[in-house]
Design an enzyme around this catalytic site. Structure first.
Site, PDB file in Angstrom:
ATOM      1  N   HIS A 130       0.793  -1.294  -0.019  1.00  0.00           N
ATOM      2  CA  HIS A 130       0.039  -0.316  -0.010  1.00  0.00           C
ATOM      3  C   HIS A 130       0.843   1.105  -0.054  1.00  0.00           C
ATOM      4  O   HIS A 130       0.246   2.373  -0.149  1.00  0.00           O
ATOM      5  CB  HIS A 130      -0.986   0.004   1.161  1.00  0.00           C
ATOM      6  CG  HIS A 130      -0.413   0.310   2.684  1.00  0.00           C
ATOM      7  ND1 HIS A 130      -0.137  -0.866   3.300  1.00  0.00           N
ATOM      8  CD2 HIS A 130       0.116   1.338   3.151  1.00  0.00           C
ATOM      9  CE1 HIS A 130       0.330  -0.279   4.399  1.00  0.00           C
ATOM     10  NE2 HIS A 130       0.427   1.057   4.244  1.00  0.00           N
ATOM     11  N   ASP A 163       0.534  -7.876   1.437  1.00  0.00           N
ATOM     12  CA  ASP A 163       0.728  -6.231   1.647  1.00  0.00           C
ATOM     13  C   ASP A 163       2.134  -5.967   1.661  1.00  0.00           C
ATOM     14  O   ASP A 163       2.668  -5.094   2.358  1.00  0.00           O
ATOM     15  CB  ASP A 163       0.075  -5.781   2.737  1.00  0.00           C
ATOM     16  CG  ASP A 163       0.006  -4.098   2.642  1.00  0.00           C
ATOM     17  OD1 ASP A 163      -0.166  -3.552   1.553  1.00  0.00           O
ATOM     18  OD2 ASP A 163      -0.076  -3.370   3.500  1.00  0.00           O
ATOM     19  N   GLY A 205       3.313   6.644   8.053  1.00  0.00           N
ATOM     20  CA  GLY A 205       4.636   6.863   7.676  1.00  0.00           C
ATOM     21  C   GLY A 205       5.570   5.964   8.236  1.00  0.00           C
ATOM     22  O   GLY A 205       6.490   5.527   7.551  1.00  0.00           O
ATOM     23  N   ASN A 206       5.316   4.962   9.138  1.00  0.00           N
ATOM     24  CA  ASN A 206       5.877   3.773   9.461  1.00  0.00           C
ATOM     25  C   ASN A 206       5.726   2.632   8.610  1.00  0.00           C
ATOM     26  O   ASN A 206       6.533   1.640   8.458  1.00  0.00           O
ATOM     27  CB  ASN A 206       5.712   3.326  11.187  1.00  0.00           C
ATOM     28  CG  ASN A 206       6.542   4.025  11.926  1.00  0.00           C
ATOM     29  OD1 ASN A 206       5.894   4.943  12.731  1.00  0.00           O
ATOM     30  ND2 ASN A 206       7.728   3.719  12.012  1.00  0.00           N
ATOM     31  N   SER A 207       4.681   2.578   7.799  1.00  0.00           N
ATOM     32  CA  SER A 207       4.101   1.498   6.788  1.00  0.00           C
ATOM     33  C   SER A 207       5.655   0.932   5.995  1.00  0.00           C
ATOM     34  O   SER A 207       6.106   1.888   5.394  1.00  0.00           O
ATOM     35  CB  SER A 207       3.375   1.816   5.931  1.00  0.00           C
ATOM     36  OG  SER A 207       1.755   1.743   6.406  1.00  0.00           O
ATOM     37  N   LEU A 261      -2.821 -26.523  -0.066  1.00  0.00           N
ATOM     38  CA  LEU A 261      -3.419 -27.861   0.414  1.00  0.00           C
ATOM     39  C   LEU A 261      -4.637 -28.177  -0.041  1.00  0.00           C
ATOM     40  O   LEU A 261      -4.877 -29.274  -0.535  1.00  0.00           O
ATOM     41  CB  LEU A 261      -3.575 -27.776   2.135  1.00  0.00           C
ATOM     42  CG  LEU A 261      -2.115 -28.095   2.976  1.00  0.00           C
ATOM     43  CD1 LEU A 261      -2.852 -27.969   4.414  1.00  0.00           C
ATOM     44  CD2 LEU A 261      -1.911 -29.512   2.738  1.00  0.00           C
ATOM     45  N   GLY A 262      -5.303 -27.198  -0.330  1.00  0.00           N
ATOM     46  CA  GLY A 262      -6.635 -27.328  -1.121  1.00  0.00           C
ATOM     47  C   GLY A 262      -7.700 -28.080  -0.268  1.00  0.00           C
ATOM     48  O   GLY A 262      -8.476 -28.996  -0.491  1.00  0.00           O
ATOM     49  N   VAL A 263      -7.781 -27.206   0.813  1.00  0.00           N
ATOM     50  CA  VAL A 263      -8.726 -27.766   2.248  1.00  0.00           C
ATOM     51  C   VAL A 263      -9.583 -26.574   2.590  1.00  0.00           C
ATOM     52  O   VAL A 263      -9.100 -25.554   2.477  1.00  0.00           O
ATOM     53  CB  VAL A 263      -8.201 -28.494   3.362  1.00  0.00           C
ATOM     54  CG1 VAL A 263      -7.280 -30.029   2.936  1.00  0.00           C
ATOM     55  CG2 VAL A 263      -6.818 -27.494   3.940  1.00  0.00           C
ATOM     56  N   ILE A 299     -11.171 -24.909   5.959  1.00  0.00           N
ATOM     57  CA  ILE A 299     -10.451 -25.158   7.149  1.00  0.00           C
ATOM     58  C   ILE A 299     -11.397 -24.305   8.278  1.00  0.00           C
ATOM     59  O   ILE A 299     -11.718 -23.297   7.627  1.00  0.00           O
ATOM     60  CB  ILE A 299      -8.961 -25.087   7.361  1.00  0.00           C
ATOM     61  CG1 ILE A 299      -8.664 -23.861   6.831  1.00  0.00           C
ATOM     62  CG2 ILE A 299      -8.297 -25.932   6.691  1.00  0.00           C
ATOM     63  CD1 ILE A 299      -7.068 -23.345   7.466  1.00  0.00           C
TER      64      ILE A 299
END
Length: 491
Positions: free
Chosen positions: A129, A159, A237-239, A294-296, A298
């Site tokens: 971002h 992100d 500003g810390n992002s 994994l295709g699960v 959950i």
């Protein structure tokens, strides 16, 4: 973390936004294909003794600040009052080079964030971002040197993003071990809040594996959240800045705050370095993130679920179903199994399971331990990609692309997710706007989509360039801008 907490989480921590001169805060194991230059991927200091006493922060601060950069971005937004060509525009001097109505009003915006150098030759990791949709990215080093940066690639799901500046022998941080991080351990947050460069704050790790922190509306983004929660002060500003341990090792990228006001209110959240390392490596090598699945389906086991399903364990991740071509199903895992470990690491939460799996690529195998009716069973699962196979799918850095000298732009193919996002069935993405080209002059931004050229539907970068090269007289462009608005321009 409940929904009320989620509603207050602020991901956009960018500061010092300026629009038309007005000040505002934006609430905002393998070397992976990085170059041969020294980098966080090849350097370790984990066995190094830390000078000073427990709670002494000066060593980590002095080691970290030279490798944390200030990132400034410029974005262009436009206001269109008409989307048709008027034969009187040139006569009356409106001066619209597109012939698309009155002159567009340019609204330059500036914002800033932070980034962390991870290699001596200028690779920098930051938040998606911070640089998303930026027309220009500037990096300011700790010693005040300033560079234009290239966005290598981005990953909205985590992100994270990687950018690069052209320089050598830069200071960089080494990767720590976020798995070994303990609740109550001292950490430092380093960044540029409110444009105050090289600011260091201290706190402790308050929790690990936090999820459901960020609301994301984009249908093509599947949030990967397993945040480190700290009480180190983090502000706009810390992002993209560093979260480090007392050895000065990178253990996370500061990403979000919990706040009702947009400013620090006691808690901040960082993407753990276990995810940062994998994502940044893939962005550099492949142009996108190679995620193994994994295709699960959950859900986290709790007392209610355990009672309803008559499970023989009260902790783990419940398997409620499978996706098509599921890697887990192929390996022998069944519905009502409870995943308790992956590669020997306990998975007491869905966030932990997803974090471990996210470090793997399609084709890599993991050892899955399940509780099935009170008995422990082991399965070797070869992970697949989102399409249900084990192939590596490269991103924009290696996809079909083409360059138009006439427009001064590079085009790239649209992914299915991008087509869905923009609501189009065909078109090409503007992958780069070249200096002094027509697109730069006219203001059409990187990330915009061109769907038609002279009323012809465009299906590939090659078709776009051919249509432009065979042009006669004016060129009509139709498409969708980065903000989702439709445009029709005549050049």
């Amino acid at each position: 973390m409940n929904n009320q907490l989620k509603s207050y989480a602020i991901i956009a921590l960018m500061s010092s936004g300026v629009t038309l001169g007005a000040y505002s805060l934006f609430n905002l194991g393998s070397n992976s294909g990085i170059s041969d230059a020294p980098s966080a991927f090849t350097t370790s200091v984990s066995n190094q003794n830390v000078p000073g006493n427990p709670g002494e922060f000066t060593y980590a601060a002095e080691k970290t600040t030279p490798a944390v950069v200030h990132i400034k971005t410029k974005m262009e937004t436009r206001q269109r009052q008409q989307q048709f060509s008027s034969p009187f525009d040139d006569f009356f001097g409106f001066g619209d080079p597109f012939g698309g109505g009155r002159r567009q009003q340019q609204q330059p915006q500036e914002a800033s964030g932070s980034g962390v150098i991870i290699s001596a030759d200028g690779y920098i990791v930051t938040n998606n971002h911070v640089v998303a949709e930026a027309a220009e990215v500037t990096v300011i080093l700790n010693d005040k040197r300033e560079y234009k940066a290239k966005v290598i690639s981005t990953d909205p799901s985590s992100d994270l993003a990687v950018i690069q500046i052209k320089e050598t022998n830069l200071p960089f941080l080494t990767f720590g071990d976020s798995d070994a991080l303990r609740v109550g351990e001292w950490v430092l947050a380093v960044g540029n809040p409110f444009n105050l460069e090289s600011t260091v704050t201290a706190g402790i790790v308050s929790a690990k594996g936090r999820q459901n922190i960020i609301d994301r509306d984009s249908p093509d983004v599947n949030p990967l959240e397993s945040f480190i929660q700290t009480d180190a002060a983090v502000n706009p500003g810390n992002s993209g800045g560093a979260l480090v341990n007392l050895k000065g090792e990178l253990i996370g990228i500061n990403t979000a705050i919990y706040s009702r006001t947009g400013q620090f209110a006691g808690y901040s959240f960082a993407v753990p370095v276990s995810i940062v390392k994998k994502v940044s490596a893939d962005l550099i090598k492949y142009g996108n993130v190679q995620r193994g699945f994994l295709g699960v389906q959950i859900s986290e086991v709790n007392a209610k679920l355990a009672d309803e399903k008559d499970l023989k364990t009260s902790a783990g991740v419940y398997v409620g179903g499978f996706s098509e071509n599921s890697a887990a199903k192929d390996a022998g895992i069944k519905i009502n199994d409870v995943i308790v470990k992956i590669d020997g690491v306990e998975t007491k939460s869905s966030a932990k399971l997803m974090e471990i799996v996210s470090r793997k690529r399609p084709g890599e195998a993991i050892q899955v331990t399940v509780n099935r009716d009170g008995s422990t069973k082991e399965f070797k699962v070869t992970l697949k990609n989102k399409d249900g196979n084990t192939e590596i799918v490269k991103g924009d850095n290696s996809s079909e692309s083409a360059k138009s000298e006439f427009l001064g732009a590079k085009f790239a193919s649209l992914t299915p997710a991008e087509m869905k996002k923009f609501g189009v069935s065909a078109g090409v993405k503007i992958a780069e706007v070249l200096p002094d080209g027509r697109l730069e002059m006219y203001g059409l931004a990187k990330g915009s989509v061109i769907t038609k050229i002279n009323d012809k539907v465009i299906n590939s970068p090659k078709e776009a360039v051919e249509a432009l090269e065979s042009r006669k007289g004016r060129i009509k462009l139709e498409g969708v801008d980065v903000d989702g608005s439709r445009f029709i321009y005549v050049l």
